[in-house]
Design an enzyme around this catalytic site. Structure first.
Site, PDB file in Angstrom:
ATOM      1  N   ALA A 163       0.960  -1.128   0.106  1.00 38.03           N
ATOM      2  CA  ALA A 163      -0.039  -0.052   0.146  1.00 38.03           C
ATOM      3  C   ALA A 163       1.058   1.277   0.010  1.00 38.03           C
ATOM      4  O   ALA A 163       0.263   2.191  -0.690  1.00 38.03           O
ATOM      5  CB  ALA A 163      -0.922  -0.104   1.218  1.00 38.03           C
ATOM      6  N   HIS A 269      -3.738  -9.693  -4.962  1.00 40.91           N
ATOM      7  CA  HIS A 269      -4.955  -9.533  -4.756  1.00 40.91           C
ATOM      8  C   HIS A 269      -5.822  -9.103  -5.966  1.00 40.91           C
ATOM      9  O   HIS A 269      -6.887  -8.553  -5.645  1.00 40.91           O
ATOM     10  CB  HIS A 269      -5.014  -8.350  -3.466  1.00 40.91           C
TER      11      HIS A 269
END
Length: 308
Positions: A163, A269
């Site tokens: 992130a 993901h």
């Protein structure tokens, strides 16, 4: 070509048209070297002679404390100059001094000698959870030379990203100073600190957060996101043969938009702009955030209401 989202999501190096489109897109993130102005250290008795933090030469720490509902009213600030939002900036050595003071037992004498009062001690402990450390420009340059040597000598180098690589693009993270989970913890800590200063928690209801879940993280629509300098650097390293593969936990599609081919990356993901056929496994790249499509809405309504 026009201003369609599909055009906006096109990789920069795919054609000359993409370059023209990029000129009309939101400006890329500010260069890390742009903000190099000296700022004051928030430790009242700063350990540095200049009392100013010079990003060129000084390692620095940024933190954000959870304020009680009443703000800083009633908080005895004997050690730190907190901003109205609970933010504070320190030299690295000054932050270590603050942490050391926060571990000491609070007494009248310790407060008079510049130590934190009881409530400020709670603020410091809470702020430590959001601590973000920044090396000086000189130290970054030293590290960069070392990393460059490792890349040149590596036989098969890969990058693993998360992130933090996309926060500069406008996507919120989870454990940064303004992270999603950090904000959730801050709400709890705020109530606890408010009780410590005997503030009525029921007097102020934080109604401003009620619609936060319906907004884009960081306030930027996914379709308008652009790769950061770090994304571009990784793509360049691949083109030069110094980096062979990117493994990413992010689903924002920014690695692909920077020019990294699908064969050179693994998106653990998934990708919010890609849909795959469950029968033939064929991938379909979309110009829009696929989780907001009609099929997703249908299944969500069926799960919640039994009908759509």
């Amino acid at each position: 070509v026009g201003e369609s989202p599909a055009a906006k999501r096109k990789p920069r190096n795919s054609s000359g048209v993409a370059a023209k489109i990029a000129e009309r897109l939101p400006a890329p993130p500010t260069s890390p070297s742009a903000d190099r102005q000296a700022k004051p250290c928030c430790l009242k008795l700063c350990r540095k002679q200049s009392k100013q933090i010079d990003p060129e030469n000084d390692d620095r720490v940024e933190v954000r404390a959870s304020l009680p509902p009443s703000g800083l009213a009633g908080v005895e600030k004997s050690l730190v100059r907190w901003s109205t939002g609970g933010d504070a900036l320190f030299h690295e050595i000054c932050w270590q001094h603050v942490l050391g003071k926060a571990k000491q037992r609070v007494t009248t004498k310790s407060v008079k000698e510049g130590g934190p009062a009881r409530v400020e001690k709670l603020l410091i402990r809470d702020a430590a959870k959001t601590c973000e450390k920044h090396d000086s420009v000189l130290k970054v340059q030293e590290h960069a030379k070392h990393i460059a040597a490792l890349l040149r000598n590596a036989k098969h180098c890969i990058a693993f990203t998360g992130a933090g690589i996309s926060t500069a693009a406008g996507i919120g993270d989870y454990r940064g100073r303004s992270g999603k989970w950090t904000d959730e913890d801050r709400a709890k800590a705020s109530a606890a600190i408010g009780a410590a200063v005997q503030t009525s928690v029921n007097a102020v209801n934080d109604s401003q957060d009620s619609d936060d879940d319906d907004e884009e993280e960081g306030g930027v629509a996914y379709e308008e996101l652009r790769p950061t300098y770090t994304h571009e650097a990784l793509a360049l390293l691949i083109r030069k043969g110094l980096l062979h593969h990117v493994i990413s936990q992010n689903g924002d599609g920014l690695h692909g938009l920077s020019g990294v081919e699908q064969s050179n990356m693994s998106e653990l993901h998934g990708n919010v702009f890609v849909e795959s056929c469950e029968k033939c496994a064929r991938r379909y790249s979309r110009p829009y955030y696929t989780l907001n499509d009609e099929a997703g809405q249908y299944f969500e309504e069926m799960g919640d209401q039994g009908q759509s």
